[in-house]
Design an enzyme around this catalytic site. Structure first.
Site, PDB file in Angstrom:
ATOM      1  N   ASN A   9       0.855  -1.182   0.000  1.00 54.62           N
ATOM      2  CA  ASN A   9       0.000   0.000   0.000  1.00 54.62           C
ATOM      3  C   ASN A   9       0.897   1.240   0.000  1.00 54.62           C
ATOM      4  O   ASN A   9       1.517   1.560   1.009  1.00 54.62           O
ATOM      5  CB  ASN A   9      -0.908  -0.015   1.233  1.00 54.62           C
ATOM      6  CG  ASN A   9      -1.759   1.241   1.356  1.00 54.62           C
ATOM      7  OD1 ASN A   9      -1.906   2.002   0.399  1.00 54.62           O
ATOM      8  ND2 ASN A   9      -2.317   1.465   2.537  1.00 54.62           N
ATOM      9  N   LYS A  11       0.003   4.285  -0.187  1.00 57.64           N
ATOM     10  CA  LYS A  11      -0.650   5.422   0.461  1.00 57.64           C
ATOM     11  C   LYS A  11      -0.477   6.674  -0.419  1.00 57.64           C
ATOM     12  O   LYS A  11      -0.484   6.567  -1.643  1.00 57.64           O
ATOM     13  CB  LYS A  11      -0.118   5.600   1.884  1.00 57.64           C
ATOM     14  CG  LYS A  11      -0.245   4.317   2.708  1.00 57.64           C
ATOM     15  CD  LYS A  11       0.106   4.498   4.156  1.00 57.64           C
ATOM     16  CE  LYS A  11      -0.048   3.176   4.902  1.00 57.64           C
ATOM     17  NZ  LYS A  11       0.195   3.322   6.345  1.00 57.64           N
ATOM     18  N   HIS A  89      -9.331   0.860   5.504  1.00 58.67           N
ATOM     19  CA  HIS A  89      -8.030   1.048   6.147  1.00 58.67           C
ATOM     20  C   HIS A  89      -8.194   1.985   7.340  1.00 58.67           C
ATOM     21  O   HIS A  89      -9.015   2.907   7.312  1.00 58.67           O
ATOM     22  CB  HIS A  89      -7.021   1.627   5.149  1.00 58.67           C
ATOM     23  CG  HIS A  89      -5.606   1.600   5.639  1.00 58.67           C
ATOM     24  ND1 HIS A  89      -5.104   2.524   6.524  1.00 58.67           N
ATOM     25  CD2 HIS A  89      -4.592   0.730   5.378  1.00 58.67           C
ATOM     26  CE1 HIS A  89      -3.839   2.241   6.776  1.00 58.67           C
ATOM     27  NE2 HIS A  89      -3.503   1.156   6.104  1.00 58.67           N
ATOM     28  N   GLU A  91      -6.589   4.393   8.370  1.00 55.47           N
ATOM     29  CA  GLU A  91      -6.401   5.808   8.061  1.00 55.47           C
ATOM     30  C   GLU A  91      -7.647   6.397   7.419  1.00 55.47           C
ATOM     31  O   GLU A  91      -7.961   7.573   7.609  1.00 55.47           O
ATOM     32  CB  GLU A  91      -5.167   5.979   7.169  1.00 55.47           C
ATOM     33  CG  GLU A  91      -3.880   5.690   7.923  1.00 55.47           C
ATOM     34  CD  GLU A  91      -2.695   5.359   7.030  1.00 55.47           C
ATOM     35  OE1 GLU A  91      -1.621   5.077   7.584  1.00 55.47           O
ATOM     36  OE2 GLU A  91      -2.843   5.365   5.790  1.00 55.47           O
ATOM     37  N   GLU A 159      -4.692  -5.194  10.792  1.00 55.45           N
ATOM     38  CA  GLU A 159      -3.667  -4.177  11.000  1.00 55.45           C
ATOM     39  C   GLU A 159      -3.907  -3.464  12.327  1.00 55.45           C
ATOM     40  O   GLU A 159      -4.738  -2.550  12.406  1.00 55.45           O
ATOM     41  CB  GLU A 159      -3.705  -3.145   9.866  1.00 55.45           C
ATOM     42  CG  GLU A 159      -3.254  -3.678   8.519  1.00 55.45           C
ATOM     43  CD  GLU A 159      -2.878  -2.554   7.575  1.00 55.45           C
ATOM     44  OE1 GLU A 159      -1.791  -2.611   7.007  1.00 55.45           O
ATOM     45  OE2 GLU A 159      -3.672  -1.606   7.431  1.00 55.45           O
ATOM     46  N   GLY A 165       3.252   1.976  10.792  1.00 58.08           N
ATOM     47  CA  GLY A 165       4.224   3.043  10.618  1.00 58.08           C
ATOM     48  C   GLY A 165       4.945   3.469  11.881  1.00 58.08           C
ATOM     49  O   GLY A 165       5.656   4.470  11.883  1.00 58.08           O
ATOM     50  N   SER A 203       4.134  -2.475  10.298  1.00 55.67           N
ATOM     51  CA  SER A 203       5.594  -2.501  10.487  1.00 55.67           C
ATOM     52  C   SER A 203       6.224  -3.827  10.075  1.00 55.67           C
ATOM     53  O   SER A 203       7.153  -4.316  10.716  1.00 55.67           O
ATOM     54  CB  SER A 203       5.944  -2.158  11.943  1.00 55.67           C
ATOM     55  OG  SER A 203       5.533  -0.845  12.270  1.00 55.67           O
TER      56      SER A 203
END
Length: 243
Positions: A9, A11, A89, A91, A159, A165, A203
């Protein structure tokens, strides 16, 4: 059982010059024994569609078309050359207030357009520390996966939000617990739940990929930053091939 899946991904990263990374990756894994998926920005789907692996979108609208300035439909993604799309996701859930209901509607739209939906679920650090992880996952699975989901049109990505991240990775025992729980829920709800792929994301890198892929019910990974460079993503793909 479908082939394992290494998904990247990108992003909101990547310009046309970055497509060179995919050309390098294609040379490194010209005969991969696992499925490889890259989800670049929508602006690069057309430039990536001829690569020897799958290309996906990072989001789609629930509608096929209409007065939705700035949005992209699943049908448009498919027309541009995508075969997958990420939905739900963390985010998107956090930045755009997407609910489980919206995620399910987007996943339905994706499937209707012939795309495979990669539906993301995961808990925040506060939820993990409160001991409610499995309850959160249960709610997201129940609300985000549409009734028409099958092993052929749906992938689940676990996730943990606090690991995306940050460099923080759950213990292998924590990953095993959640993936086994997701598998049991899928098996209870869907006749082909045993064959639905469950990815781990958060990660993932070359140095920890082999250990993560050795965990039962981990059928691949959804990788963020490490998928931007061929030299970073390639070891993850290789680890998955050996798992």
């Amino acid at each position: 059982m479908p082939r394992k899946l290494a998904a990247g991904n990108w992003k909101m990263n990547g310009l046309r010059a970055n497509v060179n990374e995919l050309e390098t990756l294609a040379k490194q894994h010209s005969n991969a024994s696992v499925d490889i998926l890259i989800c670049p920005p929508a602006t690069l789907i057309g430039a990536c569609k001829d690569m020897p692996f799958d290309i996906g979108g990072q989001d789609c609208h629930t509608a096929e078309s209409g007065a939705h300035t700035g949005d992209i439909s699943a049908q448009m993604l498919a027309d541009a050359g995508a075969t997958y799309v990420i939905t739900g996701h963390s985010e998107r859930r956090a930045d755009h207030g997407e609910t489980d209901e919206i995620v399910a509607a987007k996943s339905t739209a994706a499937n209707k357009a012939g795309l495979i939906a990669v539906i993301c679920v995961g808990e925040t650090l506060d939820q993990r520390e409160a001991g409610t992880t499995l309850d959160i996952i249960d709610g997201q699975l129940a609300g985000s996966i549409p009734e028409g989901a099958t092993a052929n049109n749906t992938v689940i990505a676990y996730e943990p939000v606090w690991a995306i991240g940050t460099g923080k990775v759950p213990t292998l025992e924590q990953i095993a617990e959640v993936h086994a729980h997701i598998r049991a829920k899928l098996q209870a709800r869907f006749s082909d739940g045993t064959d639905m792929r469950i990815l781990y994301g958060g990660s993932v890198k070359g140095s920890n990929a082999a250990d993560i892929f050795a965990v039962p019910h981990v059928d691949g990974a959804l990788v963020g930053g490490a998928s931007l460079k061929a030299d970073d993503f390639s070891p993850i793909i290789s680890a998955l091939e050996k798992s």
